[in-house]
Design an enzyme around this catalytic site. Structure first.
Site, PDB file in Angstrom:
ATOM      1  N   CYS A  85      45.504   8.079  27.564  1.00  0.00           N
ATOM      2  CA  CYS A  85      44.874   7.088  26.962  1.00  0.00           C
ATOM      3  C   CYS A  85      44.552   7.332  25.366  1.00  0.00           C
ATOM      4  O   CYS A  85      44.555   6.461  24.823  1.00  0.00           O
ATOM      5  CB  CYS A  85      43.694   6.464  27.603  1.00  0.00           C
ATOM      6  SG  CYS A  85      43.634   6.269  29.350  1.00  0.00           S
ATOM      7  N   CYS A 216      34.020  -1.884  33.768  1.00  0.00           N
ATOM      8  CA  CYS A 216      35.369  -1.161  33.825  1.00  0.00           C
ATOM      9  C   CYS A 216      36.167  -2.110  32.576  1.00  0.00           C
ATOM     10  O   CYS A 216      36.232  -3.390  32.490  1.00  0.00           O
ATOM     11  CB  CYS A 216      36.265  -1.258  34.876  1.00  0.00           C
ATOM     12  SG  CYS A 216      35.258  -0.537  36.237  1.00  0.00           S
ATOM     13  N   SER A 217      37.253  -1.352  31.791  1.00  0.00           N
ATOM     14  CA  SER A 217      38.021  -1.977  31.012  1.00  0.00           C
ATOM     15  C   SER A 217      39.056  -2.736  31.724  1.00  0.00           C
ATOM     16  O   SER A 217      39.046  -2.302  32.858  1.00  0.00           O
ATOM     17  CB  SER A 217      38.557  -1.073  29.779  1.00  0.00           C
ATOM     18  OG  SER A 217      39.243   0.049  30.464  1.00  0.00           O
ATOM     19  N   LYS A 339      37.119  -2.844  26.708  1.00  0.00           N
ATOM     20  CA  LYS A 339      36.303  -3.580  27.690  1.00  0.00           C
ATOM     21  C   LYS A 339      36.805  -4.923  27.671  1.00  0.00           C
ATOM     22  O   LYS A 339      36.894  -5.797  28.858  1.00  0.00           O
ATOM     23  CB  LYS A 339      34.789  -3.245  27.312  1.00  0.00           C
ATOM     24  CG  LYS A 339      33.926  -4.370  28.410  1.00  0.00           C
ATOM     25  CD  LYS A 339      33.811  -3.652  29.823  1.00  0.00           C
ATOM     26  CE  LYS A 339      33.327  -4.869  30.772  1.00  0.00           C
ATOM     27  NZ  LYS A 339      34.558  -5.818  31.121  1.00  0.00           N
ATOM     28  N   HIS A 343      43.217  -2.875  27.121  1.00  0.00           N
ATOM     29  CA  HIS A 343      43.405  -1.465  27.122  1.00  0.00           C
ATOM     30  C   HIS A 343      44.576  -1.002  27.549  1.00  0.00           C
ATOM     31  O   HIS A 343      45.213  -0.490  28.777  1.00  0.00           O
ATOM     32  CB  HIS A 343      42.459  -0.785  27.914  1.00  0.00           C
ATOM     33  CG  HIS A 343      42.504   0.711  28.054  1.00  0.00           C
ATOM     34  ND1 HIS A 343      43.209   1.239  26.777  1.00  0.00           N
ATOM     35  CD2 HIS A 343      42.040   1.719  28.883  1.00  0.00           C
ATOM     36  CE1 HIS A 343      42.900   2.871  27.327  1.00  0.00           C
ATOM     37  NE2 HIS A 343      42.544   3.036  28.187  1.00  0.00           N
TER      38      HIS A 343
END
Lengths: 396, 396
Positions: A85, A216-217, A339, A343
């Site tokens: 990431c 969670c994103s 979030k 992402h």
């Protein structure tokens, strides 16, 4: 050698049914070059950041596809960087090195990910490849599961109850979604109530105990791009210039479950921020806005402490006392963050640079932090193995 | 800023049943650091080259695993570079930029691939991801199929018969396997008769018309590593020093079948060699030894022309008149090359640098080219999309 940003591009993030990894890459690259007022002839190198192309899109060796951005790019060196990431900020770093080496004057960086081509199970499995697979992915750890280790480690180390944790993480969720409401490119435009976000329910189930869905994103498609050049050239070319004052890259152990690094703090991220501030000869008090890696709400909580906005174990103060809100001392993720903004893995780090640059130019995508002159990026790969932080400064 | 090699490592190549991607990476890194007489404290950055970890080994985000090489590497920035079969030399290039930027003095580069964890069909599919997948891999093109396009394009453009082609390619196969007989780390120690190599048979079937089994490189596990540092430091530290005098990276279109680039020559590779020689202020006549990207025998034939060892369309002269044999004017692939030494994708480019450095030090792995002072590397990714060439010089 000082390096500055002269062009930015940022796609809508979300499930972009009409976009492919190829169209996202090409459109972002073209948009950034247009913004920088350069053509392919001006570009000396291209860095492409992408994480899961081989799995999501059956495409490795993506970098040469960047030639499709502009016919005059043919024969320009194109390199793909992958570091989970944090691939995006790692690509930005390699672009800076290319300029600092004297081998390039002007460099294009494009971060891209097309994740929604796989269903949820495939996405989860692909992301798990960024863990230390033999001891993590192969043993059933998903990324929510790995960050749940941080949530559990944090509670244990600081004697924090799950109720306190949920209350804190709920506030972080609420902030992210509230901020994203103003960001036209954000994936989710839905406000969350704190009561909902802090509570396990049918609509907010546990994903990996203690993390809930609202912690969670998102799974996203998207791209972002930057044109970087030597600061002298940038100043000659542009009315307003944002310099990359520092960039620090700190690698910690790949695995979190093997016990070789702490689970109550982001050791590598903390060090990366410290180094980025030192290189820029600044302290966190000098920073006006930050885009950081809230892949989970627990990550953002730990980042408040890594940034030095609160003492270890007291990160919740930063959200409760308004420090990290827009209008507070250091607004964190005015974009909505991973979030709520989304992402798309390989794009995320580049997106952070774009968002901060636009803040400092006074042309924010979404909420503008007034008079922001200095901003900070913190991008994290895996469960904290890769950590890259950077300070950006408006210098003209 | 001049950069030199102070440590090298090279694994055995082949089906290494006792080795994982992790052990290969760690062992190569340790061996190169030992050879350089450095510890983790001396290393400022690590570049890891790997192509297919996500598919072959369920491992993305491989770079942080490099910390396992030495406890003192913790927090050192580790970056993965991927550019198909040219990932290795691309990682070397990024390491050079890191030193030239002034941000690093000493850098470790490790190239690694563990391919034999998948069966042949899985390997073929994973390699196809390095094509432009929508128009190539998805339409049934394998890598032998893509390079068959070159073989067909070459025959058509120069009016070359398949008999002439097979005769020429047969000689290239014979040379590769003959050279590999002396290389203790080569995957195959089997000599080939020219009659066998030039003939389609039950034991030498067509893989992708007109390419036969004997025209194809190998599926391999393996690793190679380098320690690079500023030349001044290298000279102070070592009795013999090999400098990287130039490195040129040229990207051409990802796709070969779409007709945007020639199929009778390696346009990008030719340009990369030209630029590498120019940067080193040399001509091909100054080069004493070369390790080049013979992923298929047709590729090596085209490379003779890209190097300028023969006029376009007359590459066969270079093998027929002995130019490229050990003892000839410019020995090409004294190691046995990808064809017989092996081709662990992410390791290949780094392996080429190791092999040339060892030649110039007079410590060849396998056949020694006598009194070699200057060597050349040419590493190609995909069907010619990525092209990286470098000149190495013994300077002490």
């Amino acid at each position: 050698m000082s390096v500055s940003i002269i062009g930015t591009a940022h796609s809508k993030m979300g499930k972009l049914v009409d976009e492919s990894i190829y169209s996202l890459l090409v459109n972002a690259g073209r948009e950034a070059m247009k913004d920088a007022n350069v053509t392919g002839k001006d570009i000396d190198a291209v860095y492409v950041s992408n994480y899961g192309g081989p799995s999501f899109n059956k495409q490795s060796h993506l970098a040469p596809y960047a030639l499709e951005i502009d016919p005059d790019l043919r024969f320009t060196p194109c390199t793909r960087v992958e570091n989970a990431c944090a691939a995006g900020s790692n690509a930005v770093k390699e672009a800076i090195l290319a300029i600092e080496s004297g081998r390039a004057e002007t460099v294009l960086v494009v971060g891209v990910e097309k994740m929604t081509s796989l269903k949820t199970a495939g996405v989860t499995e692909t992301l798990a490849l960024a863990s230390y697979y033999p001891e993590e992915g192969a043993k059933g750890y998903t990324f929510p599961g790995l960050y749940a280790e941080y949530a559990k480690g944090y509670m244990k180390h600081y004697g924090y109850s799950v109720e306190e944790l949920y209350d804190t993480l709920g506030h972080i969720t609420v902030k992210a979604h509230k901020n994203a409401m103003s960001n036209p490119l954000a994936q989710m435009h839905v406000e969350f109530e704190h009561e909902f976000a802090k509570t396990i329910s049918d609509k907010n189930p546990l994903i990996a105990d203690p993390l809930k869905l609202s912690d969670c994103s998102l799974v996203s498609d998207g791209a972002a791009a930057l044109v970087l050049t030597k600061t002298d050239l940038a100043k000659a070319k542009k009315d307003k210039v944002v310099e990359i004052s520092s960039i620090a890259h700190v690698t910690d152990y790949l695995s979190i479950v093997e016990g070789k690094r702490a689970t109550y703090e982001l050791t590598g991220a903390k060090l990366a921020v410290k180094k980025a501030l030192e290189e820029a000869k600044l302290t966190i008090d000098d920073i006006n806005v930050a885009e950081v890696h809230d892949c989970f709400t627990i990550t953002e909580l730990l980042i408040y402490e890594a940034l030095g906005l609160a003492e270890p174990g007291k990160g919740r103060e930063a959200i409760l006392n308004g420090t990290v809100q827009v209008g507070g001392k250091l607004p964190v993720n005015p974009s909505g963050g991973l979030k709520a903004k989304g992402h798309p893995i390989g794009a995320t780090g580049v997106s952070m640079f774009v968002l901060i640059a636009r803040q400092l130019l006074g042309e924010a995508i979404g909420l503008q932090v007034e008079n922001a002159e200095r901003g900070l990026v913190l991008n994290i790969g895996g469960s904290g193995g890769t950590n890259i932080s950077s300070v950006l400064t408006r210098i003209k």
